[in-house]
Design a protein around this motif. Sequence first.
Motif, PDB file in Angstrom:
ATOM      1  N   PRO B  10      33.068  47.973  37.107  1.00  7.90           N
ATOM      2  CA  PRO B  10      32.766  47.823  35.693  1.00  7.90           C
ATOM      3  C   PRO B  10      33.773  46.908  35.018  1.00  7.90           C
ATOM      4  N   ALA B  11      33.350  46.308  33.971  1.00  8.22           N
ATOM      5  CA  ALA B  11      34.286  45.484  33.213  1.00  8.22           C
ATOM      6  C   ALA B  11      35.402  46.369  32.698  1.00  8.22           C
ATOM      7  N   VAL B  12      36.589  45.907  32.827  1.00  7.92           N
ATOM      8  CA  VAL B  12      37.734  46.669  32.331  1.00  7.92           C
ATOM      9  C   VAL B  12      37.989  46.244  30.898  1.00  7.92           C
ATOM     10  N   PRO B  17      45.408  48.758  30.452  1.00 12.14           N
ATOM     11  CA  PRO B  17      46.416  48.235  31.368  1.00 12.14           C
ATOM     12  C   PRO B  17      45.811  48.072  32.749  1.00 12.14           C
ATOM     13  N   PRO B  18      46.225  47.067  33.478  1.00 10.64           N
ATOM     14  CA  PRO B  18      45.719  46.921  34.836  1.00 10.64           C
ATOM     15  C   PRO B  18      46.315  48.013  35.701  1.00 10.64           C
ATOM     16  N   PRO B  19      45.543  48.526  36.610  1.00 12.66           N
ATOM     17  CA  PRO B  19      46.038  49.649  37.398  1.00 12.66           C
ATOM     18  C   PRO B  19      46.793  49.214  38.644  1.00 12.66           C
ATOM     19  N   ALA B 294      37.634  39.433  38.421  1.00 12.09           N
ATOM     20  CA  ALA B 294      37.576  38.429  37.354  1.00 12.09           C
ATOM     21  C   ALA B 294      38.214  38.948  36.073  1.00 12.09           C
ATOM     22  N   PHE B 295      38.186  40.246  35.874  1.00 14.54           N
ATOM     23  CA  PHE B 295      38.744  40.800  34.632  1.00 14.54           C
ATOM     24  C   PHE B 295      40.250  40.608  34.533  1.00 14.54           C
TER      25      PHE B 295
END
Lengths: 307, 303
Positions: B10-12, B17-19, B294-295
């Motif tokens: 899913p789009a984040v 925050p990136p995990p 890509a996000f």
Amino acid sequence: MRYYRSSLSLLAACAALAAPVALAAGGGGGGGGAPPSQSSYDPTIDYKKGAEAFAAGRYAEAAKALKRVVAAVPRNPQANYLLGASHLAQGDYSRAVKPLETAVRHDGKMIEARRDLGVVQARLGKADKADRELQALRMMQEQCAVGCSDAAKLADAIARLEAAIAAGPQARAAVAPDMRLPSAAALDPIYVAAVALINEGRYEAAIAKLDAALWAAGPHPDVLTYLGFANRKLGRHDAAEAYYRDALAIAPTHRGAIEYYGELKLERGDLAGARAHLARLDAICGFGCNEADELRRWIEEKAPSAG
Amino acid sequence: MAGALALAVPAVPAAAPPPFETLRWTAPGAELAALTTQPAACLGTASVEIQAGEALFNSPRLLGGQAAKAGLSCAGCHVNGRDNAHFLMAAVSDRAGTADVTHSFFGAARGNGRFDPVAIPDLARPGKVSRDSAGGALESFVRALIVDEFAGREPTPAMLAAIAAYVRAIAPCPDGDPPVRRALDDQLRLTVSALRGAIGMARRGDAAAARALLAAARHQLGLIAERYPAPPFGAERRDLLAASRALADLDGKAADGDGFTTALSTWRAGFENGLAQRLRRHEARSLYNPANLAFVAPQQDNR
């Protein structure tokens, strides 16, 4: 939002709060096993807004943001001071009293807060209360050895407060805040230097740096946690506990705060409390974490049969 | 979970925050490269000792202090034992690919009071420390790094020997070292290496080393979890967590000889035949696939 690179994020790796300066990427890796339970409110964001508005002289805007910070972290001296000073700058002396009193209560050495609280009381015609702040500043001046770094600031604060007391409530001139905040860009070097000082066992110097970090970042749980740690190492357990509690109020799953608070409980003889903190860490750190390892080791060393 | 997984990743939300742990020390703009590629490693046939050394090399809990808390292992700077051109940490680096290794931030013992970052060396190239196994210079150097530079706990001699064996085995690749893609197999391989090492250490009575290797395995499971977000991989994440907790339960039994090694072997067989297979089947839809990352790009350089 800034989520990488910041050295502040090293401790924040343990935090489950998406903070603007140090971003904890909770959830994965050696980090939290469980998804981070993010605080619904991050006071450092409003602090940054408030501090920027304050520095730009937009005091109403500053007060609006800082009120939210103070509501979330009622004991934070920096936010309380800036809120009080914002009211003072707008001529709203009555509203300035409470946050300035709070700032002084939780950081009795904050010269600006004592100065401005005294000025506010003088403007409100409460000469006795203004004088109390003046006496406190004079006592700080006496304790400030020749050449101490605050000597000039203390002399200036005393002079300003004496003038305000002499002018009394009839004074009409606006009071422009005199407070230069460190830039957000200065935060990482300040924080890294503070942690280095802690590692070197120079806790008083570390506290001074961490205080500076609080001015730059606001009530950030990483900074609060290390303030707790440094105070604990100096034997100031009550102060340490207050910092840990503040950090956990902002970021309930902050690993560092949970670990160090658990260690404090152990030092106080509260083995059950320490074990509860360890259980909390084990629940948070599904894939393991250094904080749980360390607290477990503490418990095993202090109470071998209870680990 | 079938049909809905067409949108596997899913789009984040932009503000989330990136995990990914590795982004904590990745230079702005290099996030995608750091997440999708890595320097090549050519170890050849690795013995159990070398595998154990590699697993420890990739475990933050080998180190102490700030590094361990952040999830930074030796491999954070030396990806696959090489270098890390993307490494950047404020007030510790002066540019990407550098670190001040004599900063008290990580540990006071080697602090020199100066900001003097150096380029992170590629361990496949000859360095200042002799790799000759006869003198033990490499073991001494590694120990000083762990204990003094990074405030880690004293490693056992067997742990030091394993790490040194791994470092000696790191070599340039004959094809010119083109970067290789990161993949699920990186973590699965290191997980199994850690378990093999733990069994070996337990058999020789080194419970501390066995526990360190359990921690190394659990860390790799966490890195896998980063790449399988929920939704849609809620079941896989739950199972990864359960697998990690099962290893944690074995931690206190590391001194239990045969019981421990049998339990680890059972865990490994179950993992390799069950969860690992499911993860492999879903890898193309996971965040190991660059197409699903890509996000990450819009979050570049947004300090």
